[in-house]
Design a protein around this motif. Structure first.
Motif, mmCIF file in Angstrom:
data_model
loop_
_atom_site.group_PDB
_atom_site.id
_atom_site.type_symbol
_atom_site.label_atom_id
_atom_site.label_comp_id
_atom_site.label_asym_id
_atom_site.label_seq_id
_atom_site.Cartn_x
_atom_site.Cartn_y
_atom_site.Cartn_z
ATOM 1 N N MET A 31 0.823 -1.204 0.000
ATOM 2 C CA MET A 31 0.000 0.000 0.000
ATOM 3 C C MET A 31 0.862 1.261 0.000
ATOM 4 N N THR A 32 0.406 2.255 -0.741
ATOM 5 C CA THR A 32 1.100 3.541 -0.745
ATOM 6 C C THR A 32 0.176 4.596 -0.177
ATOM 7 N N LEU A 33 0.766 5.747 0.131
ATOM 8 C CA LEU A 33 -0.038 6.861 0.647
ATOM 9 C C LEU A 33 -1.167 7.196 -0.326
ATOM 10 N N GLN A 34 -0.888 7.096 -1.631
ATOM 11 C CA GLN A 34 -1.885 7.479 -2.630
ATOM 12 C C GLN A 34 -3.152 6.642 -2.518
ATOM 13 N N ASN A 35 -3.012 5.368 -2.103
ATOM 14 C CA ASN A 35 -4.199 4.532 -1.925
ATOM 15 C C ASN A 35 -5.158 5.132 -0.906
ATOM 16 N N PHE A 36 -4.592 5.699 0.172
ATOM 17 C CA PHE A 36 -5.440 6.305 1.200
ATOM 18 C C PHE A 36 -6.042 7.624 0.717
ATOM 19 N N MET A 37 -5.371 8.255 -0.243
ATOM 20 C CA MET A 37 -5.830 9.552 -0.740
ATOM 21 C C MET A 37 -6.897 9.410 -1.830
ATOM 22 N N ASN A 38 -6.863 8.284 -2.566
ATOM 23 C CA ASN A 38 -7.714 8.156 -3.750
ATOM 24 C C ASN A 38 -9.199 8.109 -3.438
ATOM 25 N N GLU A 39 -9.568 7.359 -2.407
ATOM 26 C CA GLU A 39 -10.980 7.140 -2.099
ATOM 27 C C GLU A 39 -11.382 7.933 -0.865
ATOM 28 N N ALA A 40 -12.553 8.601 -0.957
ATOM 29 C CA ALA A 40 -13.010 9.397 0.187
ATOM 30 C C ALA A 40 -13.428 8.503 1.348
ATOM 31 N N GLU A 42 -6.859 -10.751 8.991
ATOM 32 C CA GLU A 42 -7.261 -10.244 7.673
ATOM 33 C C GLU A 42 -6.836 -8.796 7.441
ATOM 34 N N TYR A 43 -6.237 -8.180 8.437
ATOM 35 C CA TYR A 43 -5.826 -6.779 8.291
ATOM 36 C C TYR A 43 -4.389 -6.760 7.758
ATOM 37 N N LYS A 44 -4.317 -6.570 6.437
ATOM 38 C CA LYS A 44 -3.052 -6.841 5.741
ATOM 39 C C LYS A 44 -2.237 -5.570 5.496
ATOM 40 N N ASP A 45 -0.976 -5.812 5.287
ATOM 41 C CA ASP A 45 -0.066 -4.806 4.734
ATOM 42 C C ASP A 45 -0.174 -3.445 5.415
ATOM 43 N N PHE A 46 0.209 -3.411 6.670
ATOM 44 C CA PHE A 46 0.186 -2.128 7.383
ATOM 45 C C PHE A 46 1.195 -1.167 6.753
ATOM 46 N N ALA A 58 2.076 7.010 11.661
ATOM 47 C CA ALA A 58 0.845 6.213 11.734
ATOM 48 C C ALA A 58 1.064 4.891 11.017
ATOM 49 N N LEU A 59 0.507 3.830 11.591
ATOM 50 C CA LEU A 59 0.424 2.522 10.932
ATOM 51 C C LEU A 59 -1.032 2.331 10.542
ATOM 52 N N ILE A 60 -1.300 2.066 9.272
ATOM 53 C CA ILE A 60 -2.691 1.957 8.821
ATOM 54 C C ILE A 60 -2.861 0.689 7.997
ATOM 55 N N SER A 61 -3.892 -0.105 8.342
ATOM 56 C CA SER A 61 -4.126 -1.343 7.594
ATOM 57 C C SER A 61 -4.696 -1.022 6.213
ATOM 58 N N GLU A 62 -4.563 -1.978 5.308
ATOM 59 C CA GLU A 62 -4.963 -1.764 3.919
ATOM 60 C C GLU A 62 -6.435 -1.351 3.798
ATOM 61 N N ASN A 63 -7.316 -1.967 4.629
ATOM 62 C CA ASN A 63 -8.742 -1.626 4.534
ATOM 63 C C ASN A 63 -9.105 -0.448 5.446
ATOM 64 N N GLU A 64 -8.114 0.157 6.078
ATOM 65 C CA GLU A 64 -8.260 1.360 6.908
ATOM 66 C C GLU A 64 -9.136 1.128 8.145
ATOM 67 N N GLN A 65 -9.293 -0.137 8.523
ATOM 68 C CA GLN A 65 -10.117 -0.459 9.685
ATOM 69 C C GLN A 65 -9.310 -0.332 10.984
ATOM 70 N N VAL A 66 -8.006 -0.522 10.888
ATOM 71 C CA VAL A 66 -7.129 -0.429 12.048
ATOM 72 C C VAL A 66 -6.066 0.627 11.777
ATOM 73 N N SER A 67 -5.891 1.533 12.727
ATOM 74 C CA SER A 67 -4.771 2.469 12.614
ATOM 75 C C SER A 67 -4.131 2.623 13.983
ATOM 76 N N VAL A 68 -2.824 2.839 13.974
ATOM 77 C CA VAL A 68 -2.068 3.050 15.215
ATOM 78 C C VAL A 68 -1.359 4.391 15.095
ATOM 79 N N MET A 69 -1.713 5.318 15.979
ATOM 80 C CA MET A 69 -1.036 6.622 16.001
ATOM 81 C C MET A 69 0.155 6.530 16.952
ATOM 82 N N ILE A 70 1.317 6.884 16.454
ATOM 83 C CA ILE A 70 2.566 6.716 17.213
ATOM 84 C C ILE A 70 3.087 8.084 17.647
ATOM 85 N N ASN A 71 3.393 8.202 18.946
ATOM 86 C CA ASN A 71 3.864 9.457 19.548
ATOM 87 C C ASN A 71 2.823 10.563 19.446
ATOM 88 N N GLU A 72 1.575 10.211 19.742
ATOM 89 C CA GLU A 72 0.544 11.222 19.919
ATOM 90 C C GLU A 72 0.650 11.676 21.374
#
Length: 354
Positions: A1-10, A68-72, A107-121
């Motif tokens: 996954m690239t950053l653009q994948n997260f940007m493409n879909e609202a 099933e939460y792939k490719d963080f 941030a660590l974000i799963s491919e389906n954006e269901q799980v995210s981990v914010m680091i040093n918040e």
């Protein structure tokens, strides 16, 4: 996954699924605050210590999978543009607070954006787990499993008496915030919600806007979450929140029926006027868009509008935010330019439904 994948879909892939009670509950979220044992917390740590924490996640979890939460994807915030940061905030994948600490945050974000981990918040890590509709118990179960997976490599700061130790005393104990995002147009129209909010607060819960603390409840969307994290188990906190949300769902449905019985023509007129504004406007501010989208969503739920899907409305709720508009245009836009593009995108998307 690239950053653009997260940007493409609202909207995130998981948001396309229909969850229980999705006529009123848009999503359920569990957020867990955790810190490394014997390590200075972010608020007092120096940049080198924070970079060590950030690098630990890059080395151990980038491109890894949990069930099933792939490719963080591992995203250092300092590498993102201002618009890219804003888009991630608008999609609820990171918090505005994380952006304020961009130099050492990630941030660590799963491919389906269901799980995210914010680091040093505010804490070393904040885990977020989302499900569509009203599924608090399942979200809690899955977030525990993910937390256990992380804990295989992390020694958490934990006290046998006080529980998980956190930067802010209000999170000590479970370190958990459970929340649901609710669409409550009928309770808002009948002004019942203003009477209910103080009562909900007295139960140790808090009602906020769509972007959490300090945000407005635009578009009749409210976030209900727990305030108490100490002295109760995670299961008890979720049970208390679940009970209040069930009552709100019941009250909202009764209010919708009441309005339909007593003033259905006025309600239909309001819904179709909003649909007309969305369909034909050439300039639209974000608050007006949110109000009209809320009316049309209510029209869909009541069977008044049948040619628009809720997925289109979910998409427009995020697509019409300032960050996404500028991402879509690939340039910085002033407020007037954003209002024009917002109206254009809404017209375009609604035409797709015909």
């Amino acid at each position: 996954m690239t950053l653009q994948n997260f940007m493409n879909e609202a909207i995130s892939p998981w948001m396309r699924e229909e969850g229980p009670d999705n006529d009123i509950v848009l999503s359920s979220r569990i957020r867990l605050a955790r810190n490394f044992a014997n390590t200075t917390y972010p608020i007092l740590a120096d940049p080198n210590q924070l970079e060590e924490i950030r690098d630990f996640f890059k080395d151990n979890y980038e491109n890894k999978s949990f069930e099933e939460y792939k490719d963080f994807s591992f995203l250092p915030i300092q590498n993102l543009s201002a618009v890219e940061r804003q888009v991630l905030v608008e999609k609820h994948l990171i918090s505005p607070h994380l952006v304020k600490h961009a130099d050492t945050a990630a941030a660590l974000i799963s491919e389906n954006e269901q799980v995210s981990v914010m680091i040093n918040e505010e804490d070393h890590i904040r885990i977020q787990f989302y499900l569509p509709g009203f599924q608090l118990n399942k979200a809690l179960e899955k977030s525990f499993e993910f937390d256990d997976w992380l804990e295989e490599k992390i020694n958490y700061a934990f006290d046998e008496t006080r529980g998980y130790l956190t930067s802010c005393p209000t999170n000590v104990g479970t370190g958990m915030r459970a929340s649901v995002m609710m669409h409550l147009p009928a309770l808002t129209l009948t002004k019942q919600i203003s009477r209910m909010i103080p009562a909900i607060n007295q139960l140790g819960l808090v009602v906020r806007g769509i972007y959490g603390e300090g945000s407005e409840a635009v578009g009749n969307i409210y976030q209900i979450s727990n305030q108490i994290t100490l002295g109760k188990s995670e299961e008890d906190i979720v049970e208390d929140l679940q009970s209040v949300v069930e009552q709100l769902i019941d009250h909202e449905r009764k209010a919708r029926m009441q309005i339909m019985e007593q003033s259905s023509k006025r309600l239909e007129d309001r819904i179709y006027r909003s649909y007309g504004v969305l369909e034909y406007s050439r300039i639209m501010e974000s608050k007006e868009a949110a109000k009209c989208l809320s009316d049309v969503r209510l029209g869909i739920d009541l069977g008044i509008i049948t040619n628009v899907s809720k997925n289109i409305l979910n998409e427009l709720m995020i697509l019409t935010q300032p960050g996404f508009l500028q991402q879509y245009a690939s340039k910085t836009l002033n407020p007037d330019e954003r209002d024009i593009l917002r109206a254009s995108l809404i017209r375009e998307r609604l035409q797709l439904e015909k």
